[in-house]
Design an enzyme around this catalytic site. Structure first.
Site, short mmCIF file in Angstrom:
data_model
loop_
_atom_site.label_atom_id
_atom_site.label_comp_id
_atom_site.label_asym_id
_atom_site.label_seq_id
_atom_site.Cartn_x
_atom_site.Cartn_y
_atom_site.Cartn_z
N ASP A 144 0.80 -1.24 0.00
CA ASP A 144 0.00 0.00 0.00
C ASP A 144 0.83 1.29 0.00
OD1 ASP A 144 0.53 0.89 2.62
OD2 ASP A 144 -1.42 0.38 3.41
N CYS A 202 -22.94 -7.40 -3.43
CA CYS A 202 -23.69 -6.82 -2.31
C CYS A 202 -25.19 -7.06 -2.44
CB CYS A 202 -23.44 -5.32 -2.24
SG CYS A 202 -21.77 -4.87 -1.78
N CYS A 205 -28.23 -5.21 -0.31
CA CYS A 205 -27.76 -4.75 1.02
C CYS A 205 -27.24 -3.31 0.96
CB CYS A 205 -26.65 -5.67 1.50
SG CYS A 205 -25.93 -5.17 3.08
N CYS A 208 -23.68 -0.88 5.11
CA CYS A 208 -22.51 -0.02 5.34
C CYS A 208 -22.85 1.45 5.04
CB CYS A 208 -21.34 -0.47 4.48
SG CYS A 208 -21.73 -0.56 2.72
N CYS A 212 -22.52 4.26 8.29
CA CYS A 212 -21.36 5.17 8.36
C CYS A 212 -21.68 6.39 9.23
CB CYS A 212 -20.96 5.60 6.95
SG CYS A 212 -19.64 6.83 6.98
N CYS A 228 -14.49 10.64 5.77
CA CYS A 228 -14.24 9.33 6.39
C CYS A 228 -13.36 9.48 7.64
CB CYS A 228 -13.58 8.41 5.37
SG CYS A 228 -13.09 6.83 6.06
N CYS A 255 -11.41 3.56 11.55
CA CYS A 255 -12.81 3.28 11.87
C CYS A 255 -13.16 1.96 11.21
CB CYS A 255 -13.69 4.41 11.32
SG CYS A 255 -15.45 4.03 11.20
N CYS A 258 -17.98 0.38 8.71
CA CYS A 258 -18.54 -0.13 7.44
C CYS A 258 -18.05 -1.54 7.13
CB CYS A 258 -18.27 0.83 6.29
SG CYS A 258 -16.54 1.17 5.97
N CYS A 262 -20.81 -5.40 7.74
CA CYS A 262 -20.94 -6.14 6.48
C CYS A 262 -21.22 -7.62 6.75
CB CYS A 262 -19.67 -5.99 5.65
SG CYS A 262 -19.77 -6.88 4.08
FE1 SF4 Z 1 -22.07 -4.70 0.41
FE2 SF4 Z 1 -21.19 -5.35 2.84
FE3 SF4 Z 1 -21.99 -2.85 2.33
FE4 SF4 Z 1 -23.78 -4.82 2.47
S1 SF4 Z 1 -22.50 -4.05 4.15
S2 SF4 Z 1 -23.67 -3.20 0.91
S3 SF4 Z 1 -22.63 -6.50 1.56
S4 SF4 Z 1 -20.23 -3.89 1.42
FE1 SF4 Z 2 -17.66 5.66 7.23
FE2 SF4 Z 2 -16.03 4.64 9.05
FE3 SF4 Z 2 -16.34 3.41 6.71
FE4 SF4 Z 2 -15.03 5.75 6.85
S1 SF4 Z 2 -14.37 3.81 7.75
S2 SF4 Z 2 -16.56 5.19 5.34
S3 SF4 Z 2 -16.21 6.80 8.49
S4 SF4 Z 2 -17.92 3.72 8.30
#
Ligand code: SF4
Ligand code: SF4
Length: 391
Positions: A144, A202, A205, A208, A212, A228, A255, A258, A262
């Site tokens: 990365d 996904c 769904c 996430c 957030c 974020c 964080c 999200c 999932c």
């Molecule tokens: Fe896709 Fe996971 Fe987000 Fe659901 S929580 S929309 S499966 S990334």
């Molecule tokens: Fe949102 Fe946290 Fe995912 Fe960033 S890491 S997009 S703040 S849920």
């Protein structure tokens, strides 16, 4: 010949501890166009290095990174550790750290292994006389740190699919894994990964997107990094926008929201990597008061082998100030007040914000006193705002 070598390479990578291995042609990601649009919309925030012309040139042509490159070996390493006990995770007197940073710095784990894989590959092809003077063997490794859209290459290597949360999700193991790459001049046969209509996705769904805390997804599959918490606590070197601070809760480094919501992460199993296991809950959710008291030496000692070391002490204490403000407890006031004299304006200003958010008279008085001496314009503005809010 090359197919057999690739199989040996995969076995070697697994023996080195990688959980996923795949080979793709060394060509730019298919999503490069979407990435360039994302940059145009300035959703990368203050991460200006992402839009640097030399970086973009490398993303658009991997030959710029390694002349003669033909193949990319993608690897994945699981880091999921455990679910934090709820009474720890929800304790506002603690600062939460993203799961990936609970253990040793993954660069320290992955980079030497990728280098070992590259050295092994070089030794094997030389011993078997598989290269010529015109086609010398060379390699380059990335964890990365390079100009590679590694998530997309990981998808092409068959590791999984990119979800609406923009993470690479392996259907059988979730998204808690690190990615790394070995670029090589060797013509290794790519994996034929055909993702048809029946490939996992996904579906309907949206967990996430709704979970957030800062509403950082303007639409599915698009992250506005500027909102974020991972960006705000790690990448952003300066002042955290005041309107986002109350939404950050007690996250002080990254964080996980999200990913944690999932459903594919139900399949995650704890990593076998000793360096990533959690020896002490304090590494996942340390006391905010302890973090606020950190000096440079304490920071260096505590985070010497953690990825957290890269944000340095001032940014971590800045983040802890925001979390302390969100905690809102008068208990934090006497620890925050000395930070109004901190050597870092960033810390002084965020401490003033936290004291204002808590709203105790003692803290507000201290901010008013500090304001008189403050010379940094931004820290001064933060202190003035706190004082005015209570005048
Ligand atoms: Fe896709 Fe996971 Fe987000 Fe659901 S929580 S929309 S499966 S990334
Ligand atoms: Fe949102 Fe946290 Fe995912 Fe960033 S890491 S997009 S703040 S849920």
């Amino acid at each position: 010949m090359w197919l057999a070598l690739k199989q040996e390479l995969i076995e070697k990578a697994v023996a080195l501890g990688f959980n996923m291995v795949g080979v793709v042609p060394a060509v730019p990601s298919k999503r490069l166009g979407a990435y360039l649009r994302w940059l145009e919309q300035e959703r990368h925030g203050a991460m200006g290095y992402l839009a640097r012309p030399d970086r973009l040139a490398r993303r658009q042509d991997l030959q710029v990174i390694l002349p003669g490159v033909q193949s990319m070996v993608c690897v994945g390493l699981d880091y999921y550790t455990q679910k934090l006990p709820e009474h720890i995770a929800a304790d506002p007197s603690r600062g939460r750290i993203s799961n990936y940073a609970w253990g040793v710095d993954y660069h320290e784990v992955m980079t030497p292994r990728l280098e070992a894989l590259g050295a092994w590959l070089t030794a094997v092809v030389k011993a078997r006389h598989l290269t010529t003077t015109e086609n010398p063997v060379a390699h380059k490794v990335y964890v990365d740190t390079g100009a590679i859209l590694e998530r997309d290459h990981g998808e092409e290597a068959g590791f999984g699919f990119v979800g609406k949360n923009t993470m690479l999700i392996a259907p059988q193991r979730g998204s808690w894994f690190f990615l790394g790459e070995l670029l090589t001049t060797l013509p290794l046969p790519p994996d034929n990964v055909a993702l048809g209509a029946s490939a996992p996705s996904c579906g309907s769904c949206t967990r996430c997107l709704t979970a957030c805390p800062t509403n950082a997804f303007p639409e599915p599959y698009v992250l506005d990094a500027r909102r974020c918490i991972s960006y705000l606590t790690i990448e952003l070197k300066g002042w955290i926008p005041a309107d986002l601070r109350p939404l950050m809760g007690n996250w002080i480094y990254g964080c996980d929201v999200c990913q944690a919501v999932c459903p594919f992460n139900r399949f995650a199993t704890p990593t076998a990597e000793a360096g990533f296991t959690l020896s002490d809950l304090e590494r996942a959710a340390p006391s905010l008061l302890d973090l606020l008291r950190l000096d440079e030496a304490g920071f260096e000692a505590q985070f010497a082998h953690s990825p957290i070391k890269r944000i340095k002490r001032a940014r971590l204490v800045r983040n802890a100030c925001v979390a302390a403000g969100n905690w809102g407890s008068p208990t934090a006031v006497s620890t925050l007040i000395p930070l109004l004299q901190d050597g870092s304006p960033l810390v002084r200003g965020h401490a003033a914000w936290a004291l204002g958010h808590i709203g105790e008279r003692e803290g507000i008085t201290a901010v008013a006193t500090a304001l008189i001496r403050e010379t940094d314009p931004q820290a001064h503005a933060e202190m003035a705002h706190t004082r005015q809010s209570f005048s």
